[in-house]
Write an enzyme that holds these catalytic residues in place. Structure first.
Site, short mmCIF file in Angstrom:
data_model
loop_
_atom_site.label_atom_id
_atom_site.label_comp_id
_atom_site.label_asym_id
_atom_site.label_seq_id
_atom_site.Cartn_x
_atom_site.Cartn_y
_atom_site.Cartn_z
N LYS A 27 0.82 -1.21 0.00
CA LYS A 27 0.00 0.00 0.00
C LYS A 27 0.86 1.27 0.00
O LYS A 27 0.43 2.32 -0.46
CB LYS A 27 -0.94 0.02 1.22
CG LYS A 27 -1.83 -1.21 1.38
CD LYS A 27 -2.76 -1.40 0.21
CE LYS A 27 -3.93 -2.33 0.51
NZ LYS A 27 -3.55 -3.74 0.68
C1 LIG Z 1 -4.34 -4.93 0.38
C2 LIG Z 1 -3.56 -6.17 0.36
C3 LIG Z 1 -3.84 -7.20 -0.56
C4 LIG Z 1 -4.99 -7.12 -1.52
O1 LIG Z 1 -4.80 -6.12 -2.50
P1 LIG Z 1 -6.04 -5.57 -3.33
O2 LIG Z 1 -5.50 -4.46 -4.14
O3 LIG Z 1 -7.04 -5.11 -2.32
O4 LIG Z 1 -6.56 -6.69 -4.14
C5 LIG Z 1 -3.01 -8.31 -0.58
N1 LIG Z 1 -1.98 -8.43 0.30
C6 LIG Z 1 -1.70 -7.47 1.20
C7 LIG Z 1 -0.57 -7.69 2.13
C8 LIG Z 1 -2.46 -6.31 1.26
O5 LIG Z 1 -2.17 -5.36 2.16
#
Ligand SMILES: *Cc1c(COP(=O)(O)O)cnc(C)c1O
Length: 498
Positions: free
Chosen positions: A116
């Protein structure tokens, strides 16, 4: 100076006028509850080979300027330079590791140790530039529903950013101990964190409802506030994510892992469908992609969807060891369907109405065929995910977190099933230390008192460096300890924005 082609953004549900990218970023969700989509996906403006040796931030800049055509080049330069700097623990920003079976694109070298950070370290810069361009002088209140990682990355990105307040809602029992500690110890006088009694879907629904409450919007406007979103429903989150797939391809060429023009598979551990959608956008820009492999945990609504063409959220919500993927309503799928339907907002509205009313919808044959062509869907059970972590460590000395392990397991199943030996890039979405208790168990380590003891035990066993942001987390003061029911989220926002 501006680039020639002007890309506009429309709502997937078709009820609103087209807006500029700056307006879409400020707005977050479209007024009709749809998501903003670019009316056209730009082609890459450069050859991969011409990017050899070019820094991550400069590749990101080139990708972003193709989408954000209303931003000046100076503005975008400032955004990418501000975002992709020493906040990351490697100058590569997103390095690639490899095992005997696959390439791992490590997207967790930012401040909060999850992917993120790749988008949320730049979103505040984009938003501030957008506000200035659009001459908006309200304070922007960022509402964020999180399944664990977005919340902390958004808090870190927006803490003490002038002209913003940031409010995060996380499922009280749906995040790891480390994830929770990261959020509740957040400093910054504009930061607000609430646990909710519910899961991520409840939090996301609550946030979307607040966004579409016109009365509340008016009341906030009178107080000088405007709402926006740091979730991947915001196009300003998505576009920066396209960049790392493109940059990764360049790095694979540089490292001699592939030749220019070779196709690759992308494997993405998926929850809200943002990360994998960014991979699809990258492929539409010209990245040579063979298959997009959508990996789910036991909340496998997307696996069934890809395999049957029916999206059916009527199923038990499972709490797994990959909490950031514990999601049954994957918002960004709406964007993909809009593109695949040829921009048919009527079709999208029907799907979304059915989803709201019955918890399910069935794709039209053409749209389903388009999904089939590009996507593969698979899921992994918690038990096999844990076995995967053990095996990768024992056999390859490579440590992955529970989410990345879902991706790797689904990929191994795919490989056996199809015999496809296309070079494959797995999105490695978080540091193993964020899910320390689960990972420690996979490494055969004994039970400990708390998450921090697990972190130290893993470090001792593996020697893998602990991300800076997780060190000494146990010594930090808890600054946020409020909880609300999903129905009271709006009251919490009302209270914060007095
Ligand atoms: C948010 C997240 C995901 C999923 O990603 P999306 O974009 O919501 O599909 C997978 N793994 C981790 C560690 C995340 O923080």
């Amino acid at each position: 100076m501006k680039v020639a082609d002007n890309i506009r953004y429309v709502s997937t549900r078709g009820n609103d006028d087209a807006v500029s990218s700056a307006q879409a970023i400020i707005q977050g969700l479209a007024p009709d509850k749809g998501l903003y989509v670019p009316t056209e996906i730009p082609k890459l403006s450069f050859k991969f080979t011409s990017m050899r040796g070019v820094a991550y931030r400069d590749i990101a800049y080139k990708v972003m300027r193709s989408f954000f055509t209303d931003f000046s080049l100076e503005e975008l330069h400032k955004c990418t330079a501000g975002a992709y700097d020493e906040k990351f623990d490697t100058p590569l920003i997103a390095p690639i590791a490899h095992t005997s079976e696959a390439e791992f694109l490590e997207l967790y070298h930012g401040r909060t140790a999850a992917f993120k950070d790749m988008a949320l370290s730049i979103l505040p810069y984009l938003l501030i530039a957008a506000l200035r361009k659009e001459r908006v002088d309200s304070t922007i209140a960022i509402l964020t529903a999180t399944s664990g990682d977005t919340g902390k990355a958004a808090l870190e990105g927006f803490a003490d950013v002038t002209g913003t307040e940031i409010i995060v809602f996380y499922p009280k029992r749906g995040v790891s101990e480390i994830q929770r500690m990261q959020m509740v110890t957040q400093r910054g006088k504009n930061t607000h964190v609430y646990g909710i009694q519910g899961n991520f879907d409840d939090a996301q629904r609550g946030v979307k409802d607040i966004f579409s409450d016109r009365e509340f919007e008016k009341a906030l406007a009178a107080r000088g506030y405007r709402l926006s979103s740091a979730n991947s429903i915001n196009i300003g989150r998505l576009v920066p994510q396209v960049a790392y797939y493109i940059a990764a391809y360049v790095r694979l060429i540089e490292n001699g892992r592939i030749k220019n023009g070779d196709k690759i598979n992308l494997v993405v551990p998926t929850g809200n469908f943002g990360n994998i959608l960014a991979g699809w956008y990258a492929s539409k820009m010209g990245l040579p992609v063979n298959k997009l492999i959508c990996a789910s945990n036991e909340n496998n609504v997307l696996t069934d969807f890809i395999n049957t063409g029916v999206y059916d959220a009527n199923r038990k919500f499972v709490t797994t060891s990959s909490p950031s993927m514990d999601i049954l309503i994957s918002s960004n799928l709406e964007r993909l369907l809009w593109h695949l339907s040829g921009g048919d907002s009527q079709e999208i509205k029907t799907y979304m109405k059915n989803l709201e009313r019955d918890g399910k919808y069935r794709l039209k044959p053409d749209t389903r065929a388009a999904i089939d062509e590009m996507f593969y869907g698979g899921y992994a059970s918690t038990r096999t995910v844990h076995q995967t972590i053990t095996k990768l460590w024992n056999e390859e000395h490579y440590l992955v977190d529970t989410h990345t392990a879902v991706g790797y397991k689904v990929y191994m199943d795919y490989k056996i099933k199809t015999g496809d030996d296309t070079p494959t890039l797995i999105a490695s979405t978080a540091s193993a230390y964020k899910f320390a208790d689960k990972v420690a168990a996979c490494l055969g380590l004994p039970k400990e008192e708390d998450g921090f003891a697990y972190i130290n035990a893993i470090k001792k066993k593996t020697g893998v460096p602990i991300p800076e942001g997780l060190r000494r987390l146990d010594k930090k003061a808890v600054l946020h300890n409020l909880n609300v029911k999903p129905a009271d989220m709006i009251r919490a926002v009302d209270y914060v924005l007095k």
